[in-house]
Design a protein around this motif. Structure first.
Motif, PDB file in Angstrom:
ATOM      1  N   GLU A   1      10.460  13.280  10.182  1.00  0.00           N
ATOM      2  CA  GLU A   1      10.078  12.974  11.559  1.00  0.00           C
ATOM      3  C   GLU A   1       8.576  13.104  11.776  1.00  0.00           C
ATOM      4  OE1 GLU A   1      11.403  17.356  12.106  1.00  0.00           O
ATOM      5  OE2 GLU A   1      12.172  15.644  11.022  1.00  0.00           O
ATOM      6  N   GLN A   2       7.922  13.956  10.971  1.00  0.00           N
ATOM      7  CA  GLN A   2       6.472  14.068  11.064  1.00  0.00           C
ATOM      8  C   GLN A   2       5.810  12.792  10.552  1.00  0.00           C
ATOM      9  OE1 GLN A   2       6.440  17.703   8.796  1.00  0.00           O
ATOM     10  NE2 GLN A   2       5.605  18.826  10.545  1.00  0.00           N
ATOM     11  N   MET A   3       6.418  12.158   9.574  1.00  0.00           N
ATOM     12  CA  MET A   3       5.898  10.898   9.063  1.00  0.00           C
ATOM     13  C   MET A   3       6.068   9.798  10.102  1.00  0.00           C
ATOM     14  SD  MET A   3       7.338  11.127   5.172  1.00  0.00           S
ATOM     15  CE  MET A   3       7.280   9.388   4.978  1.00  0.00           C
ATOM     16  N   ALA A   4       7.198   9.781  10.802  1.00  0.00           N
ATOM     17  CA  ALA A   4       7.472   8.741  11.789  1.00  0.00           C
ATOM     18  C   ALA A   4       6.474   8.795  12.930  1.00  0.00           C
ATOM     19  CB  ALA A   4       8.895   8.863  12.316  1.00  0.00           C
ATOM     20  N   GLU A   5       6.010   9.992  13.266  1.00  0.00           N
ATOM     21  CA  GLU A   5       5.068  10.132  14.371  1.00  0.00           C
ATOM     22  C   GLU A   5       3.760   9.407  14.078  1.00  0.00           C
ATOM     23  OE1 GLU A   5       4.675  14.311  14.974  1.00  0.00           O
ATOM     24  OE2 GLU A   5       6.719  14.522  15.702  1.00  0.00           O
TER      25      GLU A   5
ATOM     26  N   ALA B   1       3.014  -1.258  16.249  1.00  0.00           N
ATOM     27  CA  ALA B   1       2.981  -2.709  16.084  1.00  0.00           C
ATOM     28  C   ALA B   1       4.339  -3.196  15.586  1.00  0.00           C
ATOM     29  CB  ALA B   1       1.898  -3.086  15.088  1.00  0.00           C
ATOM     30  N   LEU B   2       4.559  -4.505  15.732  1.00  0.00           N
ATOM     31  CA  LEU B   2       5.805  -5.079  15.246  1.00  0.00           C
ATOM     32  C   LEU B   2       5.917  -4.855  13.746  1.00  0.00           C
ATOM     33  CD1 LEU B   2       5.933  -8.475  17.148  1.00  0.00           C
ATOM     34  CD2 LEU B   2       7.329  -6.445  17.555  1.00  0.00           C
ATOM     35  N   PRO B   3       7.083  -4.426  13.281  1.00  0.00           N
ATOM     36  CA  PRO B   3       7.233  -4.175  11.846  1.00  0.00           C
ATOM     37  C   PRO B   3       7.287  -5.486  11.074  1.00  0.00           C
ATOM     38  CG  PRO B   3       9.321  -3.829  12.985  1.00  0.00           C
ATOM     39  CD  PRO B   3       8.286  -4.108  14.037  1.00  0.00           C
ATOM     40  N   PRO B   4       6.907  -5.425   9.790  1.00  0.00           N
ATOM     41  CA  PRO B   4       7.024  -6.617   8.949  1.00  0.00           C
ATOM     42  C   PRO B   4       8.503  -6.916   8.710  1.00  0.00           C
ATOM     43  CG  PRO B   4       6.434  -4.711   7.634  1.00  0.00           C
ATOM     44  CD  PRO B   4       6.401  -4.268   9.074  1.00  0.00           C
ATOM     45  N   PRO B   5       8.804  -8.090   8.173  1.00  0.00           N
ATOM     46  CA  PRO B   5      10.210  -8.375   7.863  1.00  0.00           C
ATOM     47  C   PRO B   5      10.773  -7.303   6.939  1.00  0.00           C
ATOM     48  CG  PRO B   5       8.836 -10.322   7.527  1.00  0.00           C
ATOM     49  CD  PRO B   5       7.912  -9.176   7.814  1.00  0.00           C
ATOM     50  N   ALA B   6      12.008  -6.936   7.171  1.00  0.00           N
ATOM     51  CA  ALA B   6      12.638  -5.883   6.367  1.00  0.00           C
ATOM     52  C   ALA B   6      12.794  -6.335   4.925  1.00  0.00           C
ATOM     53  CB  ALA B   6      13.990  -5.513   6.948  1.00  0.00           C
ATOM     54  N   ARG B   7      12.485  -5.425   4.015  1.00  0.00           N
ATOM     55  CA  ARG B   7      12.678  -5.693   2.592  1.00  0.00           C
ATOM     56  C   ARG B   7      14.093  -5.250   2.222  1.00  0.00           C
ATOM     57  NH1 ARG B   7       6.896  -2.999   1.143  1.00  0.00           N
ATOM     58  NH2 ARG B   7       7.120  -2.218   3.247  1.00  0.00           N
TER      59      ARG B   7
ATOM     60  N   VAL C   1      10.150   3.615   7.447  1.00  0.00           N
ATOM     61  CA  VAL C   1       9.591   3.786   8.791  1.00  0.00           C
ATOM     62  C   VAL C   1       8.717   2.585   9.143  1.00  0.00           C
ATOM     63  CG1 VAL C   1       8.000   5.163  10.194  1.00  0.00           C
ATOM     64  CG2 VAL C   1       9.724   6.311   8.787  1.00  0.00           C
ATOM     65  N   GLU C   2       7.817   2.217   8.237  1.00  0.00           N
ATOM     66  CA  GLU C   2       6.898   1.095   8.489  1.00  0.00           C
ATOM     67  C   GLU C   2       7.632  -0.223   8.687  1.00  0.00           C
ATOM     68  OE1 GLU C   2       4.176   1.126   5.212  1.00  0.00           O
ATOM     69  OE2 GLU C   2       3.046   2.833   6.019  1.00  0.00           O
ATOM     70  N   ASP C   3       8.724  -0.430   7.953  1.00  0.00           N
ATOM     71  CA  ASP C   3       9.511  -1.657   8.071  1.00  0.00           C
ATOM     72  C   ASP C   3      10.396  -1.660   9.317  1.00  0.00           C
ATOM     73  OD1 ASP C   3       8.391  -2.579   5.739  1.00  0.00           O
ATOM     74  OD2 ASP C   3      10.242  -2.489   4.544  1.00  0.00           O
ATOM     75  N   GLY C   4      10.464  -0.534  10.020  1.00  0.00           N
ATOM     76  CA  GLY C   4      11.292  -0.474  11.218  1.00  0.00           C
ATOM     77  C   GLY C   4      12.761  -0.203  10.945  1.00  0.00           C
TER      78      GLY C   4
END
Length: 170
Positions: A9-13, A18-24, A67-70
């Motif tokens: 959760e500390q990483m998510a903060e 911004a809109l995430p890139p397409p999910a891999r 997290v970055e990919d949403g």
């Protein structure tokens, strides 16, 4: 705190809004990480790495990518609403004026006790889940707040008698 001991959760903060890139595509290790974090969002990177048999750096990178990919939208506590003083829960269906979803959604987000909002297809347009301290508060929410929204054409309230969270237990 060492990077390997940092809670996810500390990483998510630190993730951007911004809109995430397409999910891999997710592999079996990613799926295992998701399962672990759904059961215990407070698990340390070290613990996750040990349980999925990868290095801490690999686990950190994978969680950060999720997290970055949403894929991981955030971390939070699962609350027992009754024990938290919100013993009345209800699903409320709404019919709204066509093409007003975004406006209505913003107003619903501001309602006290609103916990889930969905645009749906069928006999109604929106499904809203609310948790309130009692029936009187629920009545005020529906009759005073919801029905005062100009774009809301009608509502129907479904009182919840009992509910169960189907997400994995810790």
């Amino acid at each position: 705190m060492k990077r390997g001991d940092m809670a996810p959760e500390q990483m998510a903060e630190t993730a951007q809004d911004a809109l995430p890139p397409p999910a891999r595509p997710l592999d079996a290790i990613d799926q295992d990480i998701l399962r672990i974090l759904q059961a215990d969002g407070r698990a340390s990177i070290r613990s996750v790495a040990e349980r999925v048999h990868v290095s801490r750096a690999n686990a950190y990178a994978r969680i950060n990518r999720l997290v970055e990919d949403g894929v991981i939208r955030g971390f939070g506590a699962r609350v027992d609403h009754e024990r938290a003083g919100h013993s009345t829960s209800a699903y409320i269906t709404l019919k709204i004026v066509q093409n007003t979803w975004r406006t209505v959604r913003e107003q619903l987000r501001q309602l006290p006790g609103a916990s889930h909002i969905a645009l749906v297809g069928g006999d109604f347009d929106v499904l809203l889940l609310v948790h309130t301290p009692d029936n009187r508060t629920l009545r005020e929410l529906v009759l005073t707040r919801l029905q005062a929204i100009p774009e809301v054409l009608s509502t129907r309230t479904l009182l919840v008698f009992e509910e169960e969270d189907l997400e994995p237990d810790a």
